[in-house]
Design an enzyme around this catalytic site. Structure first.
Site, PDB file in Angstrom:
ATOM      1  N   GLY A   6       0.866  -1.188   0.000  1.00 45.13           N
ATOM      2  CA  GLY A   6       0.000   0.000   0.000  1.00 45.13           C
ATOM      3  C   GLY A   6       0.892   1.223   0.000  1.00 45.13           C
ATOM      4  O   GLY A   6       1.695   1.402   0.915  1.00 45.13           O
ATOM      5  N   GLY A   8       0.112   4.537   0.089  1.00 47.16           N
ATOM      6  CA  GLY A   8      -0.494   5.801   0.494  1.00 47.16           C
ATOM      7  C   GLY A   8       0.519   6.623   1.276  1.00 47.16           C
ATOM      8  O   GLY A   8       1.718   6.279   1.325  1.00 47.16           O
ATOM      9  N   GLY A  11       2.114   4.417   4.340  1.00 52.27           N
ATOM     10  CA  GLY A  11       3.022   3.366   3.887  1.00 52.27           C
ATOM     11  C   GLY A  11       4.312   3.963   3.346  1.00 52.27           C
ATOM     12  O   GLY A  11       5.420   3.473   3.633  1.00 52.27           O
ATOM     13  N   LYS A 102      -6.350   2.225  10.675  1.00 51.39           N
ATOM     14  CA  LYS A 102      -7.107   2.526  11.896  1.00 51.39           C
ATOM     15  C   LYS A 102      -8.591   2.576  11.547  1.00 51.39           C
ATOM     16  O   LYS A 102      -9.003   3.406  10.736  1.00 51.39           O
ATOM     17  CB  LYS A 102      -6.673   3.890  12.443  1.00 51.39           C
ATOM     18  CG  LYS A 102      -5.205   3.942  12.840  1.00 51.39           C
ATOM     19  CD  LYS A 102      -4.753   5.323  13.278  1.00 51.39           C
ATOM     20  CE  LYS A 102      -3.284   5.315  13.660  1.00 51.39           C
ATOM     21  NZ  LYS A 102      -2.755   6.644  13.966  1.00 51.39           N
ATOM     22  N   GLY A 130      -0.675   4.551  16.662  1.00 49.68           N
ATOM     23  CA  GLY A 130      -0.241   5.571  17.619  1.00 49.68           C
ATOM     24  C   GLY A 130      -0.169   6.931  16.951  1.00 49.68           C
ATOM     25  O   GLY A 130      -0.473   7.076  15.764  1.00 49.68           O
ATOM     26  N   SER A 132       0.991   9.776  14.951  1.00 45.76           N
ATOM     27  CA  SER A 132       2.045   9.982  13.949  1.00 45.76           C
ATOM     28  C   SER A 132       1.429  10.483  12.663  1.00 45.76           C
ATOM     29  O   SER A 132       0.577   9.815  12.091  1.00 45.76           O
ATOM     30  CB  SER A 132       2.745   8.658  13.653  1.00 45.76           C
ATOM     31  OG  SER A 132       1.818   7.731  13.140  1.00 45.76           O
ATOM     32  N   LYS A 185     -10.427   7.058  18.154  1.00 49.41           N
ATOM     33  CA  LYS A 185      -9.969   8.457  18.285  1.00 49.41           C
ATOM     34  C   LYS A 185     -10.303   9.267  17.033  1.00 49.41           C
ATOM     35  O   LYS A 185     -10.488  10.482  17.109  1.00 49.41           O
ATOM     36  CB  LYS A 185      -8.478   8.512  18.635  1.00 49.41           C
ATOM     37  CG  LYS A 185      -7.513   7.937  17.591  1.00 49.41           C
ATOM     38  CD  LYS A 185      -7.100   8.910  16.515  1.00 49.41           C
ATOM     39  CE  LYS A 185      -6.356   8.253  15.379  1.00 49.41           C
ATOM     40  NZ  LYS A 185      -6.023   9.139  14.277  1.00 49.41           N
ATOM     41  N   THR A 242      -4.764  13.861  17.270  1.00 47.78           N
ATOM     42  CA  THR A 242      -5.721  13.984  16.174  1.00 47.78           C
ATOM     43  C   THR A 242      -6.804  15.024  16.468  1.00 47.78           C
ATOM     44  O   THR A 242      -7.359  15.616  15.543  1.00 47.78           O
ATOM     45  CB  THR A 242      -6.337  12.592  15.870  1.00 47.78           C
ATOM     46  OG1 THR A 242      -5.297  11.618  15.899  1.00 47.78           O
ATOM     47  CG2 THR A 242      -6.984  12.548  14.524  1.00 47.78           C
ATOM     48  N   GLU A 270     -10.961   8.037   7.918  1.00 48.74           N
ATOM     49  CA  GLU A 270     -11.380   6.743   8.481  1.00 48.74           C
ATOM     50  C   GLU A 270     -12.537   6.864   9.475  1.00 48.74           C
ATOM     51  O   GLU A 270     -13.335   5.949   9.635  1.00 48.74           O
ATOM     52  CB  GLU A 270     -10.186   6.063   9.171  1.00 48.74           C
ATOM     53  CG  GLU A 270      -9.050   5.662   8.250  1.00 48.74           C
ATOM     54  CD  GLU A 270      -9.365   4.386   7.464  1.00 48.74           C
ATOM     55  OE1 GLU A 270     -10.541   4.083   7.247  1.00 48.74           O
ATOM     56  OE2 GLU A 270      -8.399   3.701   7.075  1.00 48.74           O
TER      57      GLU A 270
HETATM   58  N1  NAI Z   1      -1.524   9.516   6.752  1.00 54.37           N
HETATM   59  C1  NAI Z   1      -1.199   9.450   8.037  1.00 54.37           C
HETATM   60  O1  NAI Z   1      -0.650  10.406   8.606  1.00 54.37           O
HETATM   61  C2  NAI Z   1      -1.473   8.204   8.816  1.00 54.37           C
HETATM   62  C3  NAI Z   1      -2.333   7.225   8.338  1.00 54.37           C
HETATM   63  N2  NAI Z   1      -2.599   6.126   9.101  1.00 54.37           N
HETATM   64  C4  NAI Z   1      -3.523   5.122   8.644  1.00 54.37           C
HETATM   65  O2  NAI Z   1      -3.012   4.497   7.477  1.00 54.37           O
HETATM   66  C5  NAI Z   1      -4.087   4.007   6.679  1.00 54.37           C
HETATM   67  C6  NAI Z   1      -3.823   4.434   5.237  1.00 54.37           C
HETATM   68  O3  NAI Z   1      -3.847   5.844   5.261  1.00 54.37           O
HETATM   69  P1  NAI Z   1      -3.009   6.725   4.238  1.00 54.37           P
HETATM   70  O4  NAI Z   1      -1.797   6.031   3.799  1.00 54.37           O
HETATM   71  O5  NAI Z   1      -2.848   8.042   4.857  1.00 54.37           O
HETATM   72  O6  NAI Z   1      -4.063   6.816   3.046  1.00 54.37           O
HETATM   73  P2  NAI Z   1      -3.903   7.480   1.618  1.00 54.37           P
HETATM   74  O7  NAI Z   1      -5.231   8.043   1.267  1.00 54.37           O
HETATM   75  O8  NAI Z   1      -2.732   8.382   1.560  1.00 54.37           O
HETATM   76  O9  NAI Z   1      -3.585   6.238   0.671  1.00 54.37           O
HETATM   77  C7  NAI Z   1      -4.331   5.079   0.633  1.00 54.37           C
HETATM   78  C8  NAI Z   1      -3.640   4.180  -0.374  1.00 54.37           C
HETATM   79  O10 NAI Z   1      -4.209   2.883  -0.332  1.00 54.37           O
HETATM   80  C9  NAI Z   1      -4.311   2.425  -1.653  1.00 54.37           C
HETATM   81  N3  NAI Z   1      -5.335   1.390  -1.672  1.00 54.37           N
HETATM   82  C10 NAI Z   1      -6.647   1.510  -1.436  1.00 54.37           C
HETATM   83  N4  NAI Z   1      -7.238   0.313  -1.520  1.00 54.37           N
HETATM   84  C11 NAI Z   1      -6.274  -0.577  -1.831  1.00 54.37           C
HETATM   85  C12 NAI Z   1      -6.253  -1.982  -2.074  1.00 54.37           C
HETATM   86  N5  NAI Z   1      -7.352  -2.721  -1.985  1.00 54.37           N
HETATM   87  N6  NAI Z   1      -5.076  -2.552  -2.395  1.00 54.37           N
HETATM   88  C13 NAI Z   1      -3.975  -1.827  -2.451  1.00 54.37           C
HETATM   89  N7  NAI Z   1      -3.906  -0.508  -2.238  1.00 54.37           N
HETATM   90  C14 NAI Z   1      -5.059   0.104  -1.920  1.00 54.37           C
HETATM   91  C15 NAI Z   1      -4.649   3.651  -2.466  1.00 54.37           C
HETATM   92  O11 NAI Z   1      -4.339   3.474  -3.823  1.00 54.37           O
HETATM   93  C16 NAI Z   1      -3.751   4.676  -1.810  1.00 54.37           C
HETATM   94  O12 NAI Z   1      -2.472   4.684  -2.385  1.00 54.37           O
HETATM   95  C17 NAI Z   1      -5.378   4.599   7.255  1.00 54.37           C
HETATM   96  O13 NAI Z   1      -6.066   3.620   7.990  1.00 54.37           O
HETATM   97  C18 NAI Z   1      -4.867   5.684   8.203  1.00 54.37           C
HETATM   98  O14 NAI Z   1      -5.717   5.863   9.322  1.00 54.37           O
HETATM   99  C19 NAI Z   1      -2.010   5.938  10.304  1.00 54.37           C
HETATM  100  C20 NAI Z   1      -1.151   6.869  10.813  1.00 54.37           C
HETATM  101  C21 NAI Z   1      -0.809   8.061  10.111  1.00 54.37           C
HETATM  102  O1  13P Z   2      -3.784   8.648  12.512  1.00 54.48           O
HETATM  103  C1  13P Z   2      -3.257   9.713  12.302  1.00 54.48           C
HETATM  104  C2  13P Z   2      -2.366  10.356  13.281  1.00 54.48           C
HETATM  105  O2  13P Z   2      -1.959   9.464  14.265  1.00 54.48           O
HETATM  106  C3  13P Z   2      -3.551  10.437  11.053  1.00 54.48           C
HETATM  107  O3  13P Z   2      -4.726  11.094  11.249  1.00 54.48           O
HETATM  108  P1  13P Z   2      -5.714  11.407  10.037  1.00 54.48           P
HETATM  109  O4  13P Z   2      -6.049  10.102   9.392  1.00 54.48           O
HETATM  110  O5  13P Z   2      -6.878  12.084  10.678  1.00 54.48           O
HETATM  111  O6  13P Z   2      -4.977  12.329   9.103  1.00 54.48           O
END
Ligand code: NAI
Ligand code: 13P
Length: 320
Positions: A6, A8, A11, A102, A130, A132, A185, A242, A270
């Site tokens: 992934g 995003g 990742g 999350k 956590g 971040s 959260k 958050t 989320e």
């Molecule tokens: N962005 C942040 O600061 C943080 C995000 N998270 C958690 O990480 C998780 C992902 O968030 P982000 O990376 O920020 O999202 P994002 O919106 O930046 O990216 C999501 C990615 O997942 C891919 N994707 C969606 N469905 C897929 C599938 N079935 N197979 C493969 N790839 C797929 C999309 O193409 C995209 O690249 C969420 O649950 C978020 O709560 C946790 C901590 C920090």
């Molecule tokens: O989980 C996160 C911070 O710990 C990222 O928060 P958001 O998904 O609300 O951007």
């Protein structure tokens, strides 16, 4: 070697941080064009523009090519995790699967680690969660996260391999507490954003955070979480971050609803699905979750932000 599945924001940020340890990091995206773009530019311009992808991040769209045994960090949005595991779980086989998302699955009401246990039975489930922001991790700012794994020996190995010079990993065996803190959260952060967006001030936000934390504990403890997990990074820590930062997409979503502005459906928020899932689930368990239920109604458009506030303020008075 570690694989991150992934590409995003999160990742990618984890890949950049882990690359500092020197070993190869395999970063997988499902879209070959996205992989080609990242290879050519050494940046993830779609999701995390700016930070450079070091040369030891190897980019691939071939999930079948993962070496056996290396841990897989799964960083896809929560509502796509179950489908991802159904599609790829068997190919990935027996290895640690570390959920990096999350939320609560809308259909099954399971959190990320439980979803792995149910939908990838050969895998060893763990969760990394956590306070971040992806941008903080990717730019090398200090961050602390919880790695929860019911198998503590495996947890110790993961803790060692996921620690980097700027990413400090604490360990827990309480996957239930870790996954519920991180999921819930986000719902409270939407409430806090809406409250600030309505112009209600910092005192109201502190009240929402505190009463929201009470809801988080109520549900998590009933599900068997340990109280100290909720007090830690994955619970209180992530709630504090958050609910108070405009870098949070959940908080910004609430802010827009409070101000009566449009929200962008393409952004990963989320807490929207989790509010609905948790409200249904709490009803089944007969647990009072008024803030989560109100956020679910607000996000579904059943209530305006002002009506949501009124709903919460008009509840019967009770003991704290
Ligand atoms: N962005 C942040 O600061 C943080 C995000 N998270 C958690 O990480 C998780 C992902 O968030 P982000 O990376 O920020 O999202 P994002 O919106 O930046 O990216 C999501 C990615 O997942 C891919 N994707 C969606 N469905 C897929 C599938 N079935 N197979 C493969 N790839 C797929 C999309 O193409 C995209 O690249 C969420 O649950 C978020 O709560 C946790 C901590 C920090
Ligand atoms: O989980 C996160 C911070 O710990 C990222 O928060 P958001 O998904 O609300 O951007």
């Amino acid at each position: 070697m570690i694989a991150i599945l992934g590409s995003g924001a999160f990742g990618t940020a984890l890949a950049i941080s882990l690359a500092q340890n020197g070993g190869d990091i395999l970063l997988w995206a499902q879209d070959p064009d996205h992989v080609a773009e990242m290879r050519n530019t050494r940046q993830n311009t779609r999701r995390l523009p700016g930070p450079r992808l070091p040369d030891n991040i190897l980019l691939t769209d071939d999930i079948g090519a993962l070496p056996a045994d290396i841990p897989a960090l799964i960083s896809v949005p929560m509502q796509t995790l179950r489908g991802f595991l159904d599609d790829h779980g068997a190919t990935l086989g027996a290895r640690p699967f570390v959920a990096c998302c999350k939320g609560i699955d809308l259909e099954t009401h399971l959190g990320p680690a439980e979803t792995i246990a149910r939908h990838a039975p050969d895998a060893l489930p763990a969760i990394l969660t956590g306070p971040s922001f992806a941008t903080d991790i990717a730019t090398g700012l200090p961050t602390a996260l919880t790695l929860a794994c019911a198998d503590d020996d495996a947890g110790k190995t993961l803790q060692q391999s996921l620690t980097t010079p700027n990413l400090r990993i604490y360990r827990s065996t309480d996957t239930t507490g870790a996954e519920l803190g991180g999921a819930l959260k986000n719902v409270i952060a939407i409430a806090c954003g809406a409250s600030i967006g309505l112009g209600l001030g910092d005192s109201a936000r502190a009240a929402l955070m505190t009463r929201g934390f009470a809801e988080m504990q109520r549900l998590a403890l009933k599900r068997g979480a340990r109280p100290e997990t909720l007090m830690g990074l994955s619970g209180f820590g992530d709630l504090a971050l958050t609910c108070t930062s405009e870098l949070s997409r959940n908080y910004r979503h609430g802010l827009a609803l409070g101000r009566g502005e449009d929200v962008d459906p393409m952004i990963t928020v989320e807490g929207v699905a989790t509010a609905r899932a948790v409200t249904e689930w709490a009803a089944e368990l007969a647990i009072d979750m008024p803030i989560c239920a109100t956020v679910a109604d607000l996000c579904a458009g059943h209530l305006s932000a002002a009506e949501a506030l009124q709903t919460l303020l008009s509840r019967p008075l009770k003991e704290e």
